[in-house]
Design an enzyme around this catalytic site. Structure first.
Site, short mmCIF file in Angstrom:
data_model
loop_
_atom_site.label_atom_id
_atom_site.label_comp_id
_atom_site.label_asym_id
_atom_site.label_seq_id
_atom_site.Cartn_x
_atom_site.Cartn_y
_atom_site.Cartn_z
N LYS A 195 -2.81 8.97 0.50
CA LYS A 195 -1.79 7.94 0.31
C LYS A 195 -0.62 8.25 1.23
O LYS A 195 0.00 9.30 1.15
CB LYS A 195 -1.34 7.93 -1.15
CG LYS A 195 -0.26 6.91 -1.43
CD LYS A 195 0.03 6.81 -2.90
CE LYS A 195 1.17 5.85 -3.16
NZ LYS A 195 1.50 5.80 -4.58
N LYS A 248 -4.94 4.55 1.14
CA LYS A 248 -3.89 3.57 0.88
C LYS A 248 -2.71 3.81 1.80
O LYS A 248 -2.28 4.96 1.89
CB LYS A 248 -3.45 3.71 -0.58
CG LYS A 248 -2.31 2.84 -0.98
CD LYS A 248 -1.93 3.14 -2.40
CE LYS A 248 -0.69 2.34 -2.69
NZ LYS A 248 0.06 2.87 -3.77
#
Ligand code: PBG
Ligand code: ZN
Length: 323
Positions: A195, A248
């Protein structure tokens, strides 16, 4: 094979032929729909930067969840807007917290829908960071205890998959250990393994009311310039027994999706984040792009890069086109 004997266009002549040689497919089963559950009743507030996406109280969540299920979408991922926030994010791990109550109602009213819960503290802390603050920074190890408690309370409420998004070191192992010690060894962990500290989360922070009140998330989320570090993060989560790996954001990180697909054999999830959604909506509203075509091209690009599943605010719109 040379032109003029070989002609690549032969296999593109009509839709039947194109379908026969299509290499990548987007299925309704690949889609996960994010929802924002707000404290109170009678709440249904559209997020201004995310047309079609709402902060809504539980009764409206149930109505939309039924629609999601009827479209054939297998799962939702829940985010919570609690009544009150505090420095340690107590609502996140309270058995009567906003998410815990939402899970209970959803599992009762729409039992076939898989409920994934985002495990993090930023929606519940008054300072908006993903953990507890010590000496001006997020304290990793103290935060782990709270994240594990949050995951356990989601499990007790009936969650089907636990998805930690905080980026603390060791969180997958801490959550796995507490779940297993309490009879939840069957519950999968979908780790936000890779992330990045991304400006593409901007609209989400309006939706989840989770903007950090000081500083930013760069001491725990990854530097967008780093590729090898993504492999290291993913390998750690595999060792800690994650069941799914996530990348992400998705659109600016398709190379990372491909890297993970080639190195790891766990199911791979792409998070098509809020800013990616807002950009398509905004350009389409201006009449500058064809909304549905750009949306489907974006989603198939994520599949082609290696994603098995896609968390996307477009899930309902895409499902309608795929039926
Ligand atoms: C919470 C969380 C965020 C997102 C998912 N979980 C925001 C953040 O890390 O700041 C972003 C999702 C999106 O932008 O759609 N940690
Ligand atoms: Zn967070």
């Amino acid at each position: 094979m040379f032109f003029p004997e070989y002609r690549a266009r032969r296999l593109r002549r009509n839709e039947t032929m194109r379908k026969m040689v299509r290499e990548t497919h987007l299925r309704i089963d690949d889609l996960i729909y994010p929802m924002f559950s707000a404290f109170g009743s009678g709440v249904r507030q559209e997020i201004s930067s995310m047309p079609g996406i709402y902060q809504q109280s539980i009764e409206h969540i149930v109505t939309e969840a039924k629609e999601v299920r009827e479209l054939g979408i297998p799962a939702v991922i829940l985010f919570g807007l609690p009544e009150t926030k505090d420095p340690v994010g107590q609502d996140a791990y309270s058995d009567t917290g906003i998410i815990q109550r939402t899970i209970e109602v959803l599992k009762r009213e729409v039992p076939e829908l898989t409920v994934i819960t985002d495990v993090c503290l930023c929606e519940y802390t008054d300072h908006g960071h993903c953990g507890v603050i010590r000496n001006g920074d997020v304290d990793n190890d103290e935060t782990l205890r709270l994240l594990a408690a949050e995951a356990l309370s989601h499990a007790r409420a009936g969650a089907d998959i636990i998805a930690p998004s905080d980026m603390m070191d060791g969180r997958v192992a801490a959550i796995r250990e507490l779940l297993d010690a309490n009879g939840f060894s069957h519950l999968p962990i979908m780790s936000y393994a890779v992330k990045y500290a991304s400006a593409y989360y901007g609209p989400f922070r309006e939706a989840a009311d989770s903007t950090p009140q000081f500083g930013d998330r760069r001491s725990y989320q990854m530097d967008p310039a780093n590729r090898r570090e993504a492999l290291r993060e993913a390998a750690l989560d595999v060792q800690e027994c994650a069941d799914f790996l996530m990348v992400k954001p998705a659109l600016a990180y398709l190379d990372i999706l491909r890297d993970l697909r080639e190195r790891f054999d766990l199911p791979l999830v792409a998070y098509n984040v809020s800013g990616e959604y807002s950009m398509i909506k905004a350009a389409a509203q201006q009449g500058w792009i064809d909304h549905d075509r750009v949306m489907m091209e974006t989603l198939i690009g994520m599949k082609r890069a290696g994603a098995d599943l896609i968390i996307t605010y477009h899930a309902k719109e895409a499902a309608k086109l795929l039926r």
